[in-house]
Scaffold this motif. Structure first.
Motif, PDB file in Angstrom:
ATOM      1  N   LEU A 171      -4.587  -0.891  -0.913  1.00  0.00           N
ATOM      2  CA  LEU A 171      -3.693  -1.359  -1.787  1.00  0.00           C
ATOM      3  C   LEU A 171      -2.905   0.025  -2.379  1.00  0.00           C
ATOM      4  CD1 LEU A 171      -6.378  -2.946  -4.187  1.00  0.00           C
ATOM      5  CD2 LEU A 171      -4.505  -4.045  -2.799  1.00  0.00           C
ATOM      6  N   SER A 172      -3.050   1.138  -1.953  1.00  0.00           N
ATOM      7  CA  SER A 172      -2.379   2.425  -2.399  1.00  0.00           C
ATOM      8  C   SER A 172      -0.864   2.166  -1.672  1.00  0.00           C
ATOM      9  CB  SER A 172      -2.985   3.585  -2.247  1.00  0.00           C
ATOM     10  OG  SER A 172      -3.242   3.830  -1.079  1.00  0.00           O
ATOM     11  N   THR A 173      -1.253   1.833  -0.253  1.00  0.00           N
ATOM     12  CA  THR A 173      -0.138   1.606   0.508  1.00  0.00           C
ATOM     13  C   THR A 173       0.932   0.464   0.172  1.00  0.00           C
ATOM     14  OG1 THR A 173      -1.247   2.523   2.481  1.00  0.00           O
ATOM     15  CG2 THR A 173       0.713   1.131   2.921  1.00  0.00           C
ATOM     16  N   VAL A 174       0.191  -0.679  -0.419  1.00  0.00           N
ATOM     17  CA  VAL A 174       0.891  -1.937  -0.811  1.00  0.00           C
ATOM     18  C   VAL A 174       1.659  -1.498  -2.058  1.00  0.00           C
ATOM     19  CG1 VAL A 174       0.479  -4.024  -2.085  1.00  0.00           C
ATOM     20  CG2 VAL A 174      -0.537  -3.392  -0.020  1.00  0.00           C
ATOM     21  N   TYR A 175       0.986  -0.520  -3.053  1.00  0.00           N
ATOM     22  CA  TYR A 175       1.744  -0.071  -4.171  1.00  0.00           C
ATOM     23  C   TYR A 175       3.030   0.563  -3.774  1.00  0.00           C
ATOM     24  CZ  TYR A 175       2.512   2.210  -8.537  1.00  0.00           C
ATOM     25  OH  TYR A 175       3.203   3.003  -9.771  1.00  0.00           O
ATOM     26  N   GLY A 176       2.946   1.465  -2.985  1.00  0.00           N
ATOM     27  CA  GLY A 176       3.962   2.424  -2.534  1.00  0.00           C
ATOM     28  C   GLY A 176       5.327   1.693  -1.777  1.00  0.00           C
ATOM     29  N   ILE A 177       4.772   0.585  -1.047  1.00  0.00           N
ATOM     30  CA  ILE A 177       5.754  -0.295  -0.526  1.00  0.00           C
ATOM     31  C   ILE A 177       6.594  -1.088  -1.469  1.00  0.00           C
ATOM     32  CG2 ILE A 177       6.330  -1.941   1.447  1.00  0.00           C
ATOM     33  CD1 ILE A 177       3.886  -1.188   2.848  1.00  0.00           C
ATOM     34  N   VAL A 178       5.946  -1.528  -2.342  1.00  0.00           N
ATOM     35  CA  VAL A 178       6.605  -2.524  -3.336  1.00  0.00           C
ATOM     36  C   VAL A 178       7.483  -1.438  -4.333  1.00  0.00           C
ATOM     37  CG1 VAL A 178       6.214  -3.826  -5.502  1.00  0.00           C
ATOM     38  CG2 VAL A 178       4.757  -4.064  -3.262  1.00  0.00           C
ATOM     39  N   LYS A 179       6.857  -0.247  -4.694  1.00  0.00           N
ATOM     40  CA  LYS A 179       7.749   0.411  -5.584  1.00  0.00           C
ATOM     41  C   LYS A 179       8.931   1.020  -4.823  1.00  0.00           C
ATOM     42  CE  LYS A 179       6.975   1.228  -9.308  1.00  0.00           C
ATOM     43  NZ  LYS A 179       7.320   0.400 -10.568  1.00  0.00           N
ATOM     44  N   GLN A 180       8.957   1.423  -3.694  1.00  0.00           N
ATOM     45  CA  GLN A 180       9.991   2.097  -2.837  1.00  0.00           C
ATOM     46  C   GLN A 180      10.935   0.940  -2.487  1.00  0.00           C
ATOM     47  OE1 GLN A 180       8.759   4.279   0.514  1.00  0.00           O
ATOM     48  NE2 GLN A 180      10.879   4.868   1.057  1.00  0.00           N
ATOM     49  N   SER A 181      10.528  -0.572  -2.524  1.00  0.00           N
ATOM     50  CA  SER A 181      11.628  -1.468  -2.398  1.00  0.00           C
ATOM     51  C   SER A 181      12.068  -2.063  -3.849  1.00  0.00           C
ATOM     52  CB  SER A 181      10.695  -2.737  -1.826  1.00  0.00           C
ATOM     53  OG  SER A 181      10.192  -2.198  -0.581  1.00  0.00           O
ATOM     54  N   GLY A 182      11.997  -1.219  -4.857  1.00  0.00           N
ATOM     55  CA  GLY A 182      12.552  -1.495  -6.175  1.00  0.00           C
ATOM     56  C   GLY A 182      11.768  -2.683  -6.816  1.00  0.00           C
ATOM     57  N   GLY A 183      10.245  -2.951  -6.326  1.00  0.00           N
ATOM     58  CA  GLY A 183       9.773  -4.104  -7.150  1.00  0.00           C
ATOM     59  C   GLY A 183       8.480  -3.308  -8.030  1.00  0.00           C
ATOM     60  N   PHE A 184       7.925  -4.519  -8.518  1.00  0.00           N
ATOM     61  CA  PHE A 184       6.673  -4.287  -9.463  1.00  0.00           C
ATOM     62  C   PHE A 184       5.411  -5.024  -8.868  1.00  0.00           C
ATOM     63  CE2 PHE A 184      10.766  -3.569 -11.467  1.00  0.00           C
ATOM     64  CZ  PHE A 184      10.434  -2.404 -12.444  1.00  0.00           C
ATOM     65  N   ILE A 185       4.449  -4.540  -9.030  1.00  0.00           N
ATOM     66  CA  ILE A 185       3.001  -5.171  -8.466  1.00  0.00           C
ATOM     67  C   ILE A 185       2.057  -4.977  -9.814  1.00  0.00           C
ATOM     68  CG2 ILE A 185       2.299  -3.251  -7.351  1.00  0.00           C
ATOM     69  CD1 ILE A 185       0.729  -5.293  -5.604  1.00  0.00           C
ATOM     70  N   PHE A 186       1.216  -6.348 -10.132  1.00  0.00           N
ATOM     71  CA  PHE A 186       0.464  -6.187 -11.353  1.00  0.00           C
ATOM     72  C   PHE A 186      -0.692  -6.921 -10.506  1.00  0.00           C
ATOM     73  CE2 PHE A 186       4.583  -6.260 -13.289  1.00  0.00           C
ATOM     74  CZ  PHE A 186       4.523  -5.191 -14.387  1.00  0.00           C
ATOM     75  N   ALA A 187      -1.868  -6.371 -11.001  1.00  0.00           N
ATOM     76  CA  ALA A 187      -3.345  -7.054 -10.584  1.00  0.00           C
ATOM     77  C   ALA A 187      -3.855  -7.734 -11.786  1.00  0.00           C
ATOM     78  CB  ALA A 187      -4.276  -6.065  -9.985  1.00  0.00           C
ATOM     79  N   GLU A 188      -4.257  -9.162 -11.740  1.00  0.00           N
ATOM     80  CA  GLU A 188      -4.784  -9.737 -12.897  1.00  0.00           C
ATOM     81  C   GLU A 188      -6.064 -10.042 -12.134  1.00  0.00           C
ATOM     82  OE1 GLU A 188      -2.156 -12.833 -13.441  1.00  0.00           O
ATOM     83  OE2 GLU A 188      -0.444 -11.632 -14.245  1.00  0.00           O
ATOM     84  N   SER A 189      -7.213 -10.111 -13.200  1.00  0.00           N
ATOM     85  CA  SER A 189      -8.499 -10.541 -12.722  1.00  0.00           C
ATOM     86  C   SER A 189      -9.312 -10.858 -13.866  1.00  0.00           C
ATOM     87  CB  SER A 189      -9.079  -9.667 -11.659  1.00  0.00           C
ATOM     88  OG  SER A 189     -10.493 -10.047 -11.325  1.00  0.00           O
TER      89      SER A 189
END
Length: 803
Positions: free
Chosen positions: A624-642
């Motif tokens: 998930l840390s890799t996912v977070y870095g890829i999304v942020k480096q692409s200029g995006g945002f990621i949120f987790a809901e649960s």
């Protein structure tokens, strides 16, 4: 007339008289002496005898004149009148009321205070005193002349009470000193003023009663803190001497309100108690209380306000003077975490034990104090780890209600705050991870390079070959971990393209079906009017695969994994009221599962590197840390809901790509071509600040047939370039102390414009793109093997350096 002074000029008169006598006596002496000399000459006929006789007469007359003057001047000097200005100044400095009269009753001196009490400075005993005061003064004056002093008590002039002492004074005791002293008398007004200003007045204020003492002129002489606080907003203000009526206003119906409480609907009841029955218009005790009434004749004020509060979307409650809750609306119940129909007895029942005493004290303070409002930070029992602001306001005229409490439902705000805190923490951790990965890459470059060199001296089957191969294999695994750290810290090399998210999902769907297995059903849906995004397609596929695998692991008994793409407009982003997601158009990707969900205490930590809930050996904690870095480096945002038991959702927001007029895709820096024969010739300048990396690269290139010159920083590299030797290729690190690689290359191009350059670095190419944007430059990421180094050198140097 500020005062009287008696000043004598007798000494000047005596001196003037003596001078006049001198002017008349001298001619008479001369005439007498001449007549005596004439008589002697006529009788005796002797001129010498006549002259001597005349001189004797003049001498005797002069001595007599001098003797007379010596006796007159001392007597005149002894008859000097005192300077009364000194006595008056001393009396004024001591705030004394005095007067001095002579034997004829003339006023010789008087102080300023005497003139204030007796305007016009009349001379004692003729003073404007009540009853027989003047007669008593006259008797005292006669007694003082006779006995030396006298006293008179309880003289009256209106409200002024005086005592008098008369004393005979002066060098010849020919003056009378009249000394008046004011008498302080205890009165009913003073007693009431002490009660109002003291503990009794404070007790009245605690009971909601305001009290004040006013004089006959309508000005305040005393007031209890309850009145002062309501009238001015500050209970410590001194109102002595202020106009009592100025603090009130009257409406068209004749009701009285405080001027300061402009919005109040509760009138003030004022009751006057005369403190002197003989003077009905004199000083009085004023009692003031709130006078609640009916609203429109139907129902009490409290019931009306409760009905209004119940309809408001804000969390509001009311408490009485003892702190008991009287009413709680639905919004307040939701914000406080109360179940339906539940109403606690006291506000303290809503907060943790440590905050109960402070809240109870605040409620009492607002209930009995001035009509003010404020906030207090408390921790609710339903959320003991997160303080909230509880608003309190004192209210009047609502029957039992004395305090209005407000509580905001800040669950959404708390969620946003956690997101901001998480983003800040992830930023800091990412910077740390990027620096660690860079240092690891340098170390791994040396390890992998030495393994390659050792394997050149061993063949398969040797006892050391397998061990060396195992070292290299583990080093490659470590290199993979560093790449994931670089991805998390947004420092990996990306190859962004303009693409559509549904295309990426379609390309990876077949792979996902094999990964999910037979027990997990994959559902895919796409929205309409999706905007294009700019990202690395390979990295996006990795994001989708990682999230899908995590969803599969959360559903051990099987379930449904859904992937959905949809458009999010700027207006919809504003409606979210997110402090993290800036308003813009986005294309969203939601990946949801029906698994066990993520516990709330773990939700803020899931994107942190090396954090995992899986068993030991089943995960590195970098997915998930890799996912977070890829999304942020692409200029995006990621949120987790649960929600525990209801599955989890990961939502990616990628900004819609809009090309600027004339904008082109940035050119990619040349990468090494596929592997081929690595033997070559030529001279290579190797510039590297890490000794271990420089040593292994030098040995590897030397074994390949190259002549290698080395330098430890950019300045030494320039010195080697300018030494006159033929350099065919410059192989340099990017980040170095003193002078970095790009700065060195830019200076070298002035003297070697066609020199080919290969940069190598443990940082990502994407991160270094701006600094190494130089023509005829290649890039080699660390860690690299000997073979990769040889291929990069052959590609960068060109065919003339090849075999």
């Amino acid at each position: 007339m500020a005062g009287l002074t008696g000043i004598s000029h007798k000494d000047d008169i005596v001196a003037l008289t003596a001078a006049r006598t001198d002017r008349h006596t001298l001619p008479l002496l001369v005439l007498a002496a001449a007549m005596c000399a004439g008589i002697v000459i006529w009788g005796v006929g002797d001129v010498a005898l006549a002259s001597g006789f005349a001189a004797a007469v003049v001498g005797l007359a002069g001595l007599a004149h001098l003797f007379r003057r010596s006796n007159v001047l001392p007597d005149a000097a002894q008859d000097i009148v005192p300077d009364w200005t000194i006595a008056r100044a001393a009396a004024d400095a001591s705030a004394m009321a005095i007067a001095v009269t002579d034997r004829t009753g003339k006023l010789m001196c008087a102080s300023d205070l005497y003139g204030e009490w007796f305007p016009g400075y009349p001379a004692p005993p003729v003073l404007p005193l009540d009853r027989n005061g003047a007669d008593r003064l006259a008797e005292a004056g006669r007694t003082a002349w006779r006995d030396g002093d006298a006293k008179v008590d309880d003289l009256a002039r209106g409200a002024l009470r005086l005592d008098l002492r008369v004393a005979r004074t002066g060098r010849s005791e020919d003056f009378l000193l009249w000394h008046f002293t004011p008498v302080k008398q205890s009165s009913m007004i003073d007693e009431f003023a002490r009660l109002v200003n003291g503990e009794s007045g404070a007790a009245l204020g605690d009971a909601g009663v305001m009290a004040a003492i006013i004089g006959a002129e309508g000005r305040l002489r005393a007031a209890n803190p309850a009145f002062v606080g309501r009238a001015t907003g500050r209970a410590e203000t001194d109102l002595t001497g202020r106009d009592f009526a100025a603090y009130f206003r009257r409406d068209d119906d004749g009701r009285i309100f405080f001027v300061r409480e402009a919005g109040s609907i509760v009138p003030i009841g004022i009751f006057r108690v005369a403190l002197r029955q003989d003077q009905p218009d004199g000083a009085a005790l004023i009692i003031m209380i709130d006078q609640p009434g009916d609203v429109g004749g139907s129902g009490s004020v409290l019931s009306y306000v409760e009905a209004v509060i119940a309809l408001l979307p804000f969390g509001l409650a009311m408490a009485d003077r003892d702190g008991r809750l009287l009413f709680v609306n639905n919004s307040f119940s939701r914000a406080a975490g109360l179940s339906h129909g539940q109403k606690p007895t006291y506000p303290g029942d809503l907060v943790v034990v440590e905050d109960q005493a402070a809240l109870a004290a605040a409620v009492r303070r607002y209930a009995i104090g001035p009509q003010i409002s404020g906030d207090i930070a408390v921790r609710l029992r339903v959320q003991p780890d997160e303080p909230v602001a509880l608003s309190l306001a004192g209210v009047r005229g609502l029957g039992e209600a004395a305090v209005l409490l407000g509580l905001k439902d800040n669950s959404e705000e708390s969620k946003l705050k956690r997101q901001v805190a998480q983003a800040t923490k992830m930023q800091a951790v990412g910077q740390l991870a990027g620096g660690v990965a860079h240092d690891f890459n340098n170390i791994l470059t040396a390890i992998i390079g030495h393994c390659d060199l050792m394997m050149m001296r061993h063949t398969p089957g040797d006892s050391d070959y397998d061990d060396i191969q195992q070292i290299k294999s583990n080093s490659n695994r470590a290199a993979s971990l560093t790449r994931q750290l670089l991805a998390f810290s947004r420092q990996q090399t990306l190859r962004p393209q303009v693409l559509q998210l549904p295309d990426i999902v379609a390309d990876v769907s077949n792979l996902l079906k094999r990964l999910l297995g037979e027990t997990v059903k994959l559902e895919v849906s796409h929205g309409r009017n999706l905007g294009q995004v700019r990202a690395d397609p390979g990295q996006l596929e990795q994001v989708i695969v990682n999230l899908a695998v995590n969803g599969r692991d959360a559903m051990p008994e099987g379930g449904v994994l859904s992937i959905k793409t949809y458009a999010v407009t700027t207006a919809q982003v504003r409606e979210m009221r997110s402090t993290v997601l800036p308003p813009a158009d986005y294309t969203a990707l939601r990946i949801s599962d029906t698994g066990t969900g993520i516990p709330p205490d773990l939700l803020p930590k899931i994107f942190e590197p090396f954090f995992t809930t899986k068993e030991v050996g089943k995960g590195t904690g970098l997915g998930l840390s890799t996912v977070y870095g890829i999304v942020k480096q692409s200029g995006g945002f990621i949120f987790a809901e649960s929600e525990p038991g209801n599955g989890a959702s990961f939502v990616l927001y990628l900004p819609v790509y809009v090309a600027a007029p004339g904008e082109q895709e940035p050119p990619a820096i040349k990468s090494p071509p596929p592997r081929r024969e690595s033997w070559g010739t030529g001279t290579i300048l190797l510039v590297e600040d890490e000794d271990m990396v420089r040593a292994v690269a030098e040995r590897a290139l030397t074994r390949q047939g190259y002549t290698v010159l080395t330098a430890c920083d950019g300045e030494q590299g320039l010195e080697v370039l300018n030494s006159g030797q033929q350099i065919d290729l410059l192989l340099s690190d990017v980040v170095m102390p003193n002078m970095d690689g790009p700065s060195m290359v830019r200076q070298a191009r002035h003297t070697h414009p066609d020199l080919p350059v290969v940069f190598m670095s443990g940082y990502a190419e994407e991160q270094l793109r701006k600094s190494i944007d130089i023509p005829n430059v290649s890039f080699l990421p660390k860690p690299f093997s000997v073979a990769q180094l040889s291929e990069a050198v052959r590609a960068g140097a060109g065919p003339e350096v090849a075999e």
